[in-house]
Every structure is written in structure tokens, then in C-alpha cells.
Design a protein around this motif. Structure first.
Motif, PDB file in Angstrom:
ATOM      1  N   MET A   1       0.833  -1.194   0.000  1.00 61.15           N
ATOM      2  CA  MET A   1       0.000   0.000   0.000  1.00 61.15           C
ATOM      3  C   MET A   1       0.869   1.245   0.000  1.00 61.15           C
ATOM      4  SD  MET A   1      -2.929   0.897   2.751  1.00 61.15           S
ATOM      5  CE  MET A   1      -2.724   2.320   3.749  1.00 61.15           C
ATOM      6  N   GLY A   2       1.920   1.281   0.812  1.00 60.43           N
ATOM      7  CA  GLY A   2       2.767   2.467   0.892  1.00 60.43           C
ATOM      8  C   GLY A   2       2.072   3.572   1.664  1.00 60.43           C
ATOM      9  N   VAL A   3       2.850   4.335   2.353  1.00 63.56           N
ATOM     10  CA  VAL A   3       2.289   5.428   3.135  1.00 63.56           C
ATOM     11  C   VAL A   3       3.118   6.678   2.875  1.00 63.56           C
ATOM     12  CG1 VAL A   3       3.612   4.810   5.214  1.00 63.56           C
ATOM     13  CG2 VAL A   3       1.538   6.134   5.443  1.00 63.56           C
ATOM     14  N   LYS A   4       2.449   7.791   2.641  1.00 64.97           N
ATOM     15  CA  LYS A   4       3.167   9.056   2.478  1.00 64.97           C
ATOM     16  C   LYS A   4       3.465   9.601   3.859  1.00 64.97           C
ATOM     17  CE  LYS A   4       3.098  13.752   0.731  1.00 64.97           C
ATOM     18  NZ  LYS A   4       4.505  13.902   0.903  1.00 64.97           N
ATOM     19  N   ILE A   5       4.701  10.003   4.051  1.00 64.99           N
ATOM     20  CA  ILE A   5       5.097  10.598   5.318  1.00 64.99           C
ATOM     21  C   ILE A   5       5.460  12.050   5.050  1.00 64.99           C
ATOM     22  CG2 ILE A   5       6.726  10.521   7.238  1.00 64.99           C
ATOM     23  CD1 ILE A   5       6.946   7.492   6.714  1.00 64.99           C
ATOM     24  N   TYR A   6       4.732  12.954   5.673  1.00 60.44           N
ATOM     25  CA  TYR A   6       4.978  14.375   5.503  1.00 60.44           C
ATOM     26  C   TYR A   6       6.207  14.767   6.314  1.00 60.44           C
ATOM     27  CZ  TYR A   6       0.553  14.606   3.143  1.00 60.44           C
ATOM     28  OH  TYR A   6      -0.466  14.398   2.242  1.00 60.44           O
ATOM     29  N   SER A   7       7.103  15.469   5.677  1.00 56.19           N
ATOM     30  CA  SER A   7       8.362  15.859   6.316  1.00 56.19           C
ATOM     31  C   SER A   7       8.126  16.959   7.347  1.00 56.19           C
ATOM     32  CB  SER A   7       9.351  16.367   5.260  1.00 56.19           C
ATOM     33  OG  SER A   7       8.915  17.622   4.754  1.00 56.19           O
ATOM     34  N   ARG A   8       9.120  17.163   8.165  1.00 60.79           N
ATOM     35  CA  ARG A   8       9.067  18.237   9.161  1.00 60.79           C
ATOM     36  C   ARG A   8       8.885  19.594   8.472  1.00 60.79           C
ATOM     37  NH1 ARG A   8      11.137  17.257  14.438  1.00 60.79           N
ATOM     38  NH2 ARG A   8      12.085  19.321  14.433  1.00 60.79           N
ATOM     39  N   ALA A   9       9.538  19.770   7.339  1.00 58.88           N
ATOM     40  CA  ALA A   9       9.395  21.034   6.602  1.00 58.88           C
ATOM     41  C   ALA A   9       7.956  21.215   6.118  1.00 58.88           C
ATOM     42  CB  ALA A   9      10.362  21.075   5.424  1.00 58.88           C
ATOM     43  N   GLU A  10       7.330  20.133   5.672  1.00 62.41           N
ATOM     44  CA  GLU A  10       5.961  20.225   5.154  1.00 62.41           C
ATOM     45  C   GLU A  10       4.958  20.599   6.241  1.00 62.41           C
ATOM     46  OE1 GLU A  10       5.395  17.271   1.456  1.00 62.41           O
ATOM     47  OE2 GLU A  10       6.288  16.302   3.230  1.00 62.41           O
ATOM     48  N   TRP A  11       5.158  20.133   7.470  1.00 66.86           N
ATOM     49  CA  TRP A  11       4.201  20.504   8.520  1.00 66.86           C
ATOM     50  C   TRP A  11       4.635  21.716   9.328  1.00 66.86           C
ATOM     51  CZ3 TRP A  11       5.607  19.935  13.705  1.00 66.86           C
ATOM     52  CH2 TRP A  11       6.538  18.955  14.034  1.00 66.86           C
ATOM     53  N   LEU A  79     -13.951  12.015   7.396  1.00 71.52           N
ATOM     54  CA  LEU A  79     -14.444  12.550   6.125  1.00 71.52           C
ATOM     55  C   LEU A  79     -14.129  14.024   5.996  1.00 71.52           C
ATOM     56  CD1 LEU A  79     -17.843  10.681   5.852  1.00 71.52           C
ATOM     57  CD2 LEU A  79     -15.755  10.238   4.566  1.00 71.52           C
ATOM     58  N   PRO A  80     -13.665  14.438   4.851  1.00 71.44           N
ATOM     59  CA  PRO A  80     -13.623  13.745   3.575  1.00 71.44           C
ATOM     60  C   PRO A  80     -12.363  12.886   3.354  1.00 71.44           C
ATOM     61  CG  PRO A  80     -12.893  15.986   3.250  1.00 71.44           C
ATOM     62  CD  PRO A  80     -13.248  15.837   4.719  1.00 71.44           C
ATOM     63  N   LEU A  81     -11.483  12.789   4.325  1.00 77.34           N
ATOM     64  CA  LEU A  81     -10.264  11.999   4.145  1.00 77.34           C
ATOM     65  C   LEU A  81     -10.578  10.509   4.132  1.00 77.34           C
ATOM     66  CD1 LEU A  81      -7.850  13.839   6.601  1.00 77.34           C
ATOM     67  CD2 LEU A  81      -8.012  14.121   4.129  1.00 77.34           C
ATOM     68  N   LEU A  82      -9.826   9.781   3.317  1.00 81.30           N
ATOM     69  CA  LEU A  82     -10.006   8.336   3.260  1.00 81.30           C
ATOM     70  C   LEU A  82      -8.804   7.590   3.836  1.00 81.30           C
ATOM     71  CD1 LEU A  82     -11.580   8.071  -0.292  1.00 81.30           C
ATOM     72  CD2 LEU A  82     -12.746   8.109   1.923  1.00 81.30           C
ATOM     73  N   ARG A  83      -7.653   8.255   3.884  1.00 79.72           N
ATOM     74  CA  ARG A  83      -6.437   7.616   4.396  1.00 79.72           C
ATOM     75  C   ARG A  83      -5.883   8.383   5.580  1.00 79.72           C
ATOM     76  NH1 ARG A  83      -2.888   5.256  -0.512  1.00 79.72           N
ATOM     77  NH2 ARG A  83      -4.609   4.272  -1.590  1.00 79.72           N
ATOM     78  N   ALA A  84      -5.206   7.635   6.433  1.00 76.25           N
ATOM     79  CA  ALA A  84      -4.524   8.281   7.552  1.00 76.25           C
ATOM     80  C   ALA A  84      -3.389   9.136   7.004  1.00 76.25           C
ATOM     81  CB  ALA A  84      -3.970   7.223   8.497  1.00 76.25           C
ATOM     82  N   ARG A  85      -3.069  10.185   7.711  1.00 82.13           N
ATOM     83  CA  ARG A  85      -1.975  11.072   7.316  1.00 82.13           C
ATOM     84  C   ARG A  85      -0.865  10.912   8.344  1.00 82.13           C
ATOM     85  NH1 ARG A  85      -4.801  15.913   5.829  1.00 82.13           N
ATOM     86  NH2 ARG A  85      -4.765  15.319   3.669  1.00 82.13           N
ATOM     87  N   VAL A  86       0.369  10.701   7.856  1.00 78.89           N
ATOM     88  CA  VAL A  86       1.511  10.449   8.730  1.00 78.89           C
ATOM     89  C   VAL A  86       2.487  11.623   8.650  1.00 78.89           C
ATOM     90  CG1 VAL A  86       3.433   8.902   9.254  1.00 78.89           C
ATOM     91  CG2 VAL A  86       1.274   7.959   8.405  1.00 78.89           C
ATOM     92  N   PHE A  87       2.871  12.116   9.823  1.00 80.41           N
ATOM     93  CA  PHE A  87       3.819  13.219   9.926  1.00 80.41           C
ATOM     94  C   PHE A  87       5.111  12.702  10.558  1.00 80.41           C
ATOM     95  CE2 PHE A  87      -0.333  15.096   9.790  1.00 80.41           C
ATOM     96  CZ  PHE A  87      -0.177  16.258   9.049  1.00 80.41           C
ATOM     97  N   ARG A  88       6.234  12.990   9.916  1.00 77.68           N
ATOM     98  CA  ARG A  88       7.541  12.677  10.511  1.00 77.68           C
ATOM     99  C   ARG A  88       7.739  13.676  11.640  1.00 77.68           C
ATOM    100  NH1 ARG A  88      11.472   8.982  10.380  1.00 77.68           N
ATOM    101  NH2 ARG A  88      11.434   8.937   8.126  1.00 77.68           N
TER     102      ARG A  88
END
Length: 173
Positions: A1-11, A79-88
């Protein structure tokens, strides 16, 4: 499935306030929750990133720690999100500040959730993916396994055996 991990800079993380202790090859992972009663209302990136920044600010300015305590913060999909969001959060090369007396050699994962919140399936999948990325981790537990606390809440704690099995790891006991 893979998971996107948002970088420290992104958050929008602030840099660590002071130096941190390095760690090599963590062998355990512990799951936490943020105890945020309004977590289910955070359903877009900006709100979730602000919540992660607030945790970091509390850990640095309120607790006097070097940085946010956790390596990852996982936001459940509402909702409206369908996937969990992961933050580094904290870099995994550094010891977390998440399980007093039991930090070295661990990965700390925090679910942004409130009291009684169930762990959503897509949140569980994201945590399993995080654990698979760390091939040296052999056991998974909850914060309460090593510290006298209710964290990560009964609902999330009950999911740990399923997470451990799916990630090919043992349950910490």
C-alpha cells in the motif's frame, strides 16, 4: 500500500531546541495517543499540521524537551479523508522522549486521537507500514506497557496485537 510521510518542513516543524541523544537500530516500538478530544474534527492537512505543531510546542516549551517526543504522528482519516496522514516528527536516529525510563532503542508512534476513539482501519494500516520500514524493530507495545498510564487508550491498545502480527512483530509483554 505504501504510506506518504509528511516531512518536518511540510508541517512547519521548528528546529530542535537543544541537542538530542543518538540511537542505533531500534528494536521496540511503542504506540501512544495524543488524548485530543477534538481529533475527529481535524480533517484537513492545515488543521492536522497545526495540531502536530501544537504538540511539538508543548513538548519543547511546556515540558522543556529537545523536540517533539515522538518519531511519527498519525492522524486518523475523518471525512472527507479516506487515508490516515503520517507526519515525521523526531528523526528516528534520535532517542524519543515518549516512555520515561524506556526510550533508548525505541520508535515512538503517536495517534492523534481522543479518549475512547477506535483505531480506524486505515490508521492501523499506516502504523503497520511504518513498522515494516523499521526492519530492526521486533516488538510492539503500548505506552502503558512500560509506564503507569492509560495511554494509548483502551480502544487503540486493543489493536496492538493485530498491528504487531500484520507487521511481522511480537507484542511487547
Amino acid at each position: 500500500m505504501g504510506v506518504k510521510i509528511y516531512s518536518r518542513a511540510e508541517w512547519g516543524a521548528q528546529p530542535p531546541a537543544k541537542s538530542m541523544t543518538r540511537q542505533d537500530r531500534p528494536s521496540e516500538a511503542f504506540i501512544h495517543y495524543s488524548d485530543s478530544p477534538n481529533a475527529s474534527r481535524l480533517n484537513n492537512f492545515q488543521e492536522q499540521a497545526a495540531a502536530v505543531r501544537a504538540i511539538q510546542s508543548f513538548h519543547i516549551n511546556g515540558r522543556g524537551w529537545s523536540d517533539i517526543a515522538y518519531h511519527y504522528v498519525v492522524c486518523q482519516p475523518y471525512l472527507p479523508l479516506l487515508r490516515a496522514r503520517v507526519f515525521r516528527a523526531r528523526n528516528t536516529m534520535y532517542v524519543p522522549a515518549a516512555q520515561e525510563g524506556h526510550n533508548t532503542g525505541t520508535i515512538a508512534i503517536c495517534v492523534l486521537a481522543g479518549p475512547g476513539d477506535k483505531l480506524k482501519r486505515n490508521t492501523r494500516y499506516a502504523i503497520e507500514e511504518i513498522l515494516r520500514m523499521h526492519s530492526t524493530v521486533r516488538t510492539v507495545g503500548g505506552h502503558r506497557d512500560v509506564v503507569s498510564t492509560d495511554c494509548p487508550g483502551s480502544e487503540i491498545y486493543a489493536a496492538i496485537p493485530t498491528i504487531a502480527r500484520a507487521a511481522g512483530q511480537r507484542v511487547y509483554r
